[in-house]
Structures are given as C-alpha cells and as structure tokens.
Design an enzyme around this catalytic site. Sequence first.
Site, PDB file in Angstrom:
ATOM      1  CG  ASP A 187      68.137  18.617 102.241  1.00 53.63           C
ATOM      2  OD1 ASP A 187      68.043  19.849 102.129  1.00 53.63           O
ATOM      3  OD2 ASP A 187      67.192  17.842 102.024  1.00 53.63           O
ATOM      4  CG  ASN A 232      61.356  10.256  96.015  1.00 52.13           C
ATOM      5  OD1 ASN A 232      61.093  11.126  96.831  1.00 52.13           O
ATOM      6  ND2 ASN A 232      62.592   9.908  95.717  1.00 52.13           N
ATOM      7  CG  HIS A 242      62.801  13.073  99.006  1.00 47.08           C
ATOM      8  ND1 HIS A 242      63.622  13.112  97.896  1.00 47.08           N
ATOM      9  CD2 HIS A 242      62.326  14.336  99.123  1.00 47.08           C
ATOM     10  CE1 HIS A 242      63.650  14.330  97.397  1.00 47.08           C
ATOM     11  NE2 HIS A 242      62.862  15.091  98.120  1.00 47.08           N
ATOM     12  CD  GLU A 271      66.038  10.542  97.689  1.00 41.37           C
ATOM     13  OE1 GLU A 271      64.793  10.507  97.724  1.00 41.37           O
ATOM     14  OE2 GLU A 271      66.683  11.307  96.944  1.00 41.37           O
TER      15      GLU A 271
HETATM   16  C1  F6R Z   1      64.790  20.393 100.615  1.00 40.73           C
HETATM   17  C2  F6R Z   1      64.397  19.006 100.914  1.00 40.73           C
HETATM   18  C3  F6R Z   1      63.561  18.225  99.977  1.00 40.73           C
HETATM   19  C4  F6R Z   1      62.457  19.044  99.314  1.00 40.73           C
HETATM   20  C5  F6R Z   1      61.635  18.189  98.368  1.00 40.73           C
HETATM   21  C6  F6R Z   1      60.589  19.004  97.621  1.00 40.73           C
HETATM   22  O1  F6R Z   1      65.584  20.916 101.668  1.00 40.73           O
HETATM   23  O2  F6R Z   1      64.786  18.496 101.916  1.00 40.73           O
HETATM   24  O3  F6R Z   1      62.993  17.153 100.686  1.00 40.73           O
HETATM   25  O4  F6R Z   1      61.631  19.581 100.310  1.00 40.73           O
HETATM   26  O5  F6R Z   1      62.488  17.583  97.436  1.00 40.73           O
HETATM   27  O6  F6R Z   1      61.243  19.894  96.772  1.00 40.73           O
HETATM   28  P1  F6R Z   1      60.440  21.053  96.033  1.00 40.73           P
HETATM   29  O7  F6R Z   1      59.965  21.970  97.103  1.00 40.73           O
HETATM   30  O8  F6R Z   1      61.457  21.723  95.138  1.00 40.73           O
HETATM   31  O9  F6R Z   1      59.317  20.404  95.306  1.00 40.73           O
END
Ligand code: F6R
Length: 256
Positions: free
Chosen positions: A73, A144, A146, A151
């Site tokens: 992403d 959440n 995702h 989402e």
């Molecule tokens: C990042 C991504 C997100 C993160 C998730 C956890 O490329 O796709 O899904 O893996 O938001 O983020 P952290 O690791 O910062 O807790």
Amino acid sequence: MSSTVRTFESAQAACEAGAEWVTRQIGEAVAARGRAVAGLATGRTPIALYEALVARHKWGELSFRDVVTYNLDEYYPISPLDPNSYHAYMNQHLFAHVDLPANRAHVLDGTVPEAFADEHCAAFDRWIAADGGLDFQLLGLGRNGHIGFNEPCDLDVEAMLALPTRIIPLHPVTTADAAADFGGNVDQVPRRALTMGVAPIVAARAILVLAFGRNKADAVAAALKGPITSNLPGSLLQSVSSKVTWFLDAESASAL
Ligand code: F6R
C-alpha cells in the site's frame, strides 16, 4: 487445516525468525522458478525483520538479485519524497541496503492523478499476474483487523475476497494510529490510500502475518478464532489457512 501459529518471547525474536522465513521463501522460489515475487508490508511491525534481512545480505547469506517486490500500500495523495510515504519507508529500511534491482521494486504511486488511480491499481494487479503471482506476502495487522489497507466493511465474504487493488478511504482507527508518524496531528494523515486488494493477497503462495503488542491481541484473536467476516479483514485469512503462518509475541497472543 488451520494456520500455523508461533508465539515468540519477543517481537525481535519473531522478526529474526521472520527473516529466516523470508530467506527460505526466496531460496525456494528462485530454485523452482528462477526468481522470487515478494509481497512486502510497511508499518512499525516489520522494521526489525527488514533489519535482519539487511544483516543477512551484508553477511553474504541473502541476495535480492532475483527478487521482484510488490508493496501492499501507499498513502494517497503523497509524494515518494515525503518521509512518511511508504516509498521512503522501503528505501530507508530495505531497498537502499540490498542488491534488489531498482526496476523490480514496485510501490503503488501516491502521485498518480486521481482520474488515473483506478487504472494504476488495475495495472498493479496485472503486473503481479504477469510476474506469476506472489510467491509470498508479508502482512501486519491493523488494530481494527485490516490487512494492507483493506479496511473493515459490510461486504459479503465472497465479494471481499475478490477485491482488487484500488483506492480506498482510510478507517478512523487507521488514521488515528498513523497520527504519531504525522507529528501527532491526525489532520495531517492522508484520508485515502492505494491498497493491494484482498484477491492478490490471498492468492499469494505463502503468507506470513506478524503482530506484536497488547493492542493487537483482540484483532489477532478475532482473526484466528472468530467468524470469517469482512468486518475483521484478517479473519479472511482463515479461508486460505493452510498457507498462512502467524508470528506473534506473548502480548499479541494473549487473547488466544
Ligand atoms: C502496512 C500495512 C498495514 C500495517 C498495519 C499494522 O503496509 O499494510 O496493514 O501492516 O496497519 O501497522 P503497524 O505495523 O504500524 O502496527
């Protein structure tokens, strides 16, 4: 068959094991097909895994010469020169330190004109397909639930599993969690992002999910033990569980 779940004494230990897992995936794919197609994640969770991969590269144990990468992403809109962009993150934590050919590192483009965002995302899926699909995908898990920036939503499961790469509005939990990276100001966090779809993620030949810390425990438990629902996108991984491995620490595993 259920997912493989391993709980480590620390996030650091899990990331070192994660680097070993990635090294094995690259070695097996290169041996079988001449190259490895890797799906990469950003965020806080995999930073120590990338550090461990860079160390392996420096020791001469791991080459990215035959690797192609696709990142999950990117914020939208954002410049690749913005230090908060996932382009900048990948350069900082991996790309600048290894022998990955620059033309094989694919990160969704947060500068694409809005009218071309759909086309750009569709092209990204076609590039992955043209490269033979992902040999493996690294995932973190949002608080959440995702995966990538897919989402929580109310789609039926079949429709959610078919979602392609696309532009999406970020969930309020996601922007709140990202605020720390944007000077603590949630208003500075882009409201949208480009995300790899659920379809290319679940089509990867192997998936490693990393989740650490107490604040991920509920999402981890729901993803692994709860019903398969679009309201908790990580739970969709249950539908391909035989190829999914979870590396947790004691805190993130505490609600299992
Ligand atoms: C990042 C991504 C997100 C993160 C998730 C956890 O490329 O796709 O899904 O893996 O938001 O983020 P952290 O690791 O910062 O807790």
